[in-house]
Design a protein around this motif. Structure first.
Motif, PDB file in Angstrom:
ATOM      1  N   LEU A 251       0.668  -0.970  -0.264  1.00  0.00           N
ATOM      2  CA  LEU A 251       0.117   0.095  -0.187  1.00  0.00           C
ATOM      3  C   LEU A 251       0.563   0.748   0.068  1.00  0.00           C
ATOM      4  O   LEU A 251       0.070   2.290   1.014  1.00  0.00           O
ATOM      5  N   ASP A 252       1.581   1.151  -1.185  1.00  0.00           N
ATOM      6  CA  ASP A 252       3.028   2.172  -1.115  1.00  0.00           C
ATOM      7  C   ASP A 252       2.355   3.010  -2.381  1.00  0.00           C
ATOM      8  O   ASP A 252       4.212   3.152  -3.434  1.00  0.00           O
ATOM      9  N   ASN A 253       2.187   2.777  -3.211  1.00  0.00           N
ATOM     10  CA  ASN A 253       1.711   3.373  -4.626  1.00  0.00           C
ATOM     11  C   ASN A 253       2.087   4.447  -4.809  1.00  0.00           C
ATOM     12  O   ASN A 253       2.851   4.746  -5.829  1.00  0.00           O
ATOM     13  N   ALA A 254       1.912   5.917  -3.452  1.00  0.00           N
ATOM     14  CA  ALA A 254       2.050   6.604  -4.304  1.00  0.00           C
ATOM     15  C   ALA A 254       3.301   7.463  -4.551  1.00  0.00           C
ATOM     16  O   ALA A 254       4.484   8.379  -4.954  1.00  0.00           O
ATOM     17  N   ALA A 255       4.813   6.416  -3.227  1.00  0.00           N
ATOM     18  CA  ALA A 255       5.946   6.386  -3.275  1.00  0.00           C
ATOM     19  C   ALA A 255       6.371   5.936  -4.895  1.00  0.00           C
ATOM     20  O   ALA A 255       7.232   6.406  -5.487  1.00  0.00           O
ATOM     21  N   THR A 256       6.409   4.396  -5.372  1.00  0.00           N
ATOM     22  CA  THR A 256       6.556   4.271  -6.023  1.00  0.00           C
ATOM     23  C   THR A 256       5.520   2.643  -6.816  1.00  0.00           C
ATOM     24  O   THR A 256       5.005   2.022  -5.737  1.00  0.00           O
ATOM     25  N   THR A 257       4.996   2.371  -7.492  1.00  0.00           N
ATOM     26  CA  THR A 257       3.598   1.177  -8.018  1.00  0.00           C
ATOM     27  C   THR A 257       5.467   0.116  -8.040  1.00  0.00           C
ATOM     28  O   THR A 257       6.247   0.351  -8.704  1.00  0.00           O
ATOM     29  N   GLN A 258       4.324  -0.922  -8.180  1.00  0.00           N
ATOM     30  CA  GLN A 258       4.921  -2.775  -8.890  1.00  0.00           C
ATOM     31  C   GLN A 258       4.876  -2.215  -9.875  1.00  0.00           C
ATOM     32  O   GLN A 258       4.058  -1.488 -11.232  1.00  0.00           O
ATOM     33  N   THR A 259       5.476  -3.176 -11.165  1.00  0.00           N
ATOM     34  CA  THR A 259       6.094  -3.340 -12.284  1.00  0.00           C
ATOM     35  C   THR A 259       5.512  -5.060 -12.629  1.00  0.00           C
ATOM     36  O   THR A 259       5.752  -5.821 -12.334  1.00  0.00           O
ATOM     37  N   PRO A 260       4.655  -4.573 -13.871  1.00  0.00           N
ATOM     38  CA  PRO A 260       3.875  -6.117 -13.988  1.00  0.00           C
ATOM     39  C   PRO A 260       4.862  -6.694 -14.858  1.00  0.00           C
ATOM     40  O   PRO A 260       5.519  -6.363 -15.884  1.00  0.00           O
ATOM     41  N   ASP A 261       4.949  -7.893 -14.919  1.00  0.00           N
ATOM     42  CA  ASP A 261       5.812  -8.500 -16.472  1.00  0.00           C
ATOM     43  C   ASP A 261       5.539  -8.264 -17.918  1.00  0.00           C
ATOM     44  O   ASP A 261       7.010  -8.223 -18.008  1.00  0.00           O
ATOM     45  N   PRO A 262       4.208  -7.409 -18.788  1.00  0.00           N
ATOM     46  CA  PRO A 262       5.055  -7.267 -19.483  1.00  0.00           C
ATOM     47  C   PRO A 262       5.892  -5.633 -19.639  1.00  0.00           C
ATOM     48  O   PRO A 262       6.373  -5.981 -21.081  1.00  0.00           O
ATOM     49  N   VAL A 263       5.592  -5.299 -18.622  1.00  0.00           N
ATOM     50  CA  VAL A 263       6.395  -4.195 -18.746  1.00  0.00           C
ATOM     51  C   VAL A 263       8.318  -4.047 -18.565  1.00  0.00           C
ATOM     52  O   VAL A 263       9.337  -4.143 -19.159  1.00  0.00           O
ATOM     53  N   VAL A 264       7.894  -5.730 -17.186  1.00  0.00           N
ATOM     54  CA  VAL A 264       9.705  -6.159 -17.832  1.00  0.00           C
ATOM     55  C   VAL A 264      10.677  -7.009 -18.714  1.00  0.00           C
ATOM     56  O   VAL A 264      11.714  -7.225 -19.267  1.00  0.00           O
ATOM     57  N   ASP A 265       9.432  -6.834 -18.783  1.00  0.00           N
ATOM     58  CA  ASP A 265       9.479  -8.191 -20.376  1.00  0.00           C
ATOM     59  C   ASP A 265       9.666  -7.479 -21.586  1.00  0.00           C
ATOM     60  O   ASP A 265      10.840  -7.827 -22.519  1.00  0.00           O
ATOM     61  N   ALA A 266       9.537  -6.161 -21.874  1.00  0.00           N
ATOM     62  CA  ALA A 266       9.781  -5.329 -23.231  1.00  0.00           C
ATOM     63  C   ALA A 266      11.253  -5.076 -22.726  1.00  0.00           C
ATOM     64  O   ALA A 266      11.563  -4.907 -23.165  1.00  0.00           O
ATOM     65  N   MET A 267      11.848  -4.643 -21.229  1.00  0.00           N
ATOM     66  CA  MET A 267      12.739  -4.271 -21.381  1.00  0.00           C
ATOM     67  C   MET A 267      13.688  -5.916 -21.346  1.00  0.00           C
ATOM     68  O   MET A 267      14.632  -4.315 -21.289  1.00  0.00           O
ATOM     69  N   SER A 268      13.494  -6.694 -21.037  1.00  0.00           N
ATOM     70  CA  SER A 268      14.470  -7.377 -21.689  1.00  0.00           C
ATOM     71  C   SER A 268      14.867  -7.971 -23.116  1.00  0.00           C
ATOM     72  O   SER A 268      16.242  -8.402 -23.198  1.00  0.00           O
ATOM     73  N   ASP A 269      13.426  -7.834 -23.760  1.00  0.00           N
ATOM     74  CA  ASP A 269      13.787  -7.242 -25.010  1.00  0.00           C
ATOM     75  C   ASP A 269      14.453  -6.994 -25.231  1.00  0.00           C
ATOM     76  O   ASP A 269      15.458  -7.230 -26.863  1.00  0.00           O
ATOM     77  N   TYR A 270      15.407  -5.993 -25.607  1.00  0.00           N
ATOM     78  CA  TYR A 270      15.406  -4.180 -26.097  1.00  0.00           C
ATOM     79  C   TYR A 270      17.175  -5.197 -25.179  1.00  0.00           C
ATOM     80  O   TYR A 270      18.081  -4.879 -26.000  1.00  0.00           O
ATOM     81  N   TYR A 271      17.189  -5.410 -23.940  1.00  0.00           N
ATOM     82  CA  TYR A 271      18.607  -5.507 -23.655  1.00  0.00           C
ATOM     83  C   TYR A 271      19.348  -7.063 -24.886  1.00  0.00           C
ATOM     84  O   TYR A 271      20.200  -7.126 -25.034  1.00  0.00           O
ATOM     85  N   ARG A 272      17.965  -8.306 -24.558  1.00  0.00           N
ATOM     86  CA  ARG A 272      18.584  -9.033 -25.464  1.00  0.00           C
ATOM     87  C   ARG A 272      18.581  -8.782 -26.866  1.00  0.00           C
ATOM     88  O   ARG A 272      18.978 -10.110 -27.452  1.00  0.00           O
ATOM     89  N   GLU A 273      17.677  -8.383 -27.424  1.00  0.00           N
ATOM     90  CA  GLU A 273      17.739  -8.017 -28.942  1.00  0.00           C
ATOM     91  C   GLU A 273      18.235  -7.292 -29.664  1.00  0.00           C
ATOM     92  O   GLU A 273      18.514  -6.894 -30.758  1.00  0.00           O
TER      93      GLU A 273
END
Length: 415
Positions: free
Chosen positions: A33-55
């Protein structure tokens, strides 16, 4: 939005995209319940960033090889996607990527404020400003000789709009106001504030860090001259934010950070700047983070910003009502309704906010405690600190019940 449409939001399915929410501490599942500080990051966002670094990991605007071209296209189109998301019809030329909202405030303050402000000018802020706005413009005022004034609050934590109309005059050069307060949850009438500023030929900067993540925002409907927000508060990565600015203003402003990537021509004597927005983005930019921000926007829009706003409001209303029924709990800010966002700031009698947050942590309930980067506002409230529960699309009423149960334990412990 109807209750039927609200109930159609499958929070259980949404939570599956966040493995971190399954973590346990002391045998209890995490309640975040600390989302005003920072929200959690869903898998699609993590996957997109990983794809950038991998591809296609490469620097942008630097090379003619395939990887650089792919990275450059993704980075440039990220500006277009952000512009579309916030209703900026000027496209990428009106969107500058920054590290966060704070850097966006500083960009405008240094690039515009230092050059345009002087003695006799006024900067108008609100008493609920985040330090990102308050400290930045306060220091610019000291450097330029401009006066800094503050719109007062009503007893229920709203802006005193009568005072705003009195305070904003023909001497006002800049109004900087938070869209949604990160401490009170107040949703400010930013369009009205902007209109008042423009009536006096002043510019208006809106801090949208707590608004863009959870409600539809149209910067042109608001008519803000500048609008800023952060990726990490909207299911995106840390290290990236965005500044929207009207094209004619950004064109006239000088950059305040210099180096490679933002120049057109350099000699030993002079330098000229690249086109918008690149003249404000020196050095190697946040390429992976821009890719992640686009993925976050796509993910949010697939759910629907109206549905996210309705869900967050419903959870916040429930939390307000549960906390309001608790003995010894003082809540700050307006009552639930259109003028309150998805967080509840509060204190428990005879328990310091930091102690309360520590007890919450023992129950695996993560909340915020402190001044939330609004020390002057807490001075106005007459408290040194407050606790804050803030909600997002993946939170549930059951989690609010766990928050309240932990508060009951704290009350008994300090009785």
């Amino acid at each position: 939005m109807s209750q039927q449409n609200l109930e159609s939001l499958d929070v259980g399915a949404i939570r599956e995209a966040f493995p971190i929410l399954q973590r346990e501490f002391n045998g209890e599942q995490l309640v975040y319940l600390d989302n005003a500080a920072t929200t959690q990051t869903p898998d699609p966002v993590v996957d997109a960033m990983s794809d950038y670094y991998r591809e296609y990991n490469a620097n942008v605007h630097r090379g003619i090889h395939h990887l650089s071209q792919e990275a450059s296209i993704a980075y440039e189109e990220a500006h277009d996607r952000v512009a579309e998301f916030i209703g900026a019809s000027g496209g990428r030329e009106e969107v500058v990527f920054t590290k966060n909202t704070t850097e966006a405030e500083n960009l405008v303050a240094y690039s515009w404020g230092l050059n345009e402000l002087g003695p006799g000018d006024e900067i108008v802020l609100t008493q609920m400003e985040h330090h990102a706005s308050l400290v930045t413009w306060q220091q610019i005022g000291k450097r330029t000789g401009a006066d800094v004034e503050y719109i007062q609050l009503t007893d229920d934590g709203r802006l005193d709009m009568d005072h705003a109309r009195e305070l904003i005059t023909d001497d006002t050069a800049m109004l900087s106001a938070v869209h949604v307060s990160n401490t009170l949850g107040t949703v400010n009438p930013v369009s009205e504030l902007v209109d008042i500023a423009h009536d006096h030929d002043a510019l208006a900067f809106i801090d949208g860090a707590q608004a863009v993540p959870n409600r539809p925002v149209d910067v042109e409907a608001i008519n803000a001259d500048f609008y800023a927000f952060s990726g990490h508060k909207m299911a995106g990565p840390t290290g990236i934010g965005a500044l929207y600015g009207k094209k004619e203003l950004l064109e006239d402003m000088q950059p305040y950070l210099y180096g490679g990537g933002m120049i057109r021509k350099v000699t030993f004597e002079e330098s000229t700047w690249d086109d918008l927005p690149w003249k404000f983005e020196p050095g190697t930019p946040q390429i992976a983070e821009a890719v992640g921000l686009v993925a976050a926007i796509d993910w949010l829009e697939e759910i629907g910003m109206e549905r996210i706003e309705a869900h967050e409001a419903e959870i916040a209303r429930y939390a307000y009502e549960r906390l309001d029924a608790e003995p010894g709990v003082e809540i700050y800010g307006p009552e639930p309704g259109p003028e309150r966002g998805g967080l509840v700031g509060f204190n428990l009698d005879s328990v310091h906010a930091h102690d309360l947050a520590s007890i919450m942590n023992d129950h695996a309930v993560a909340i915020r405690a402190g001044d939330h980067c609004t020390q002057p506002l807490h001075d106005e409230l007459g408290v040194a600190a407050s606790a804050r529960a803030s909600f997002y699309v993946y939170n549930t009423k059951d989690e609010v019940d766990k928050l309240v149960a932990a508060i009951d334990d704290a009350r008994q412990l300090f009785a």
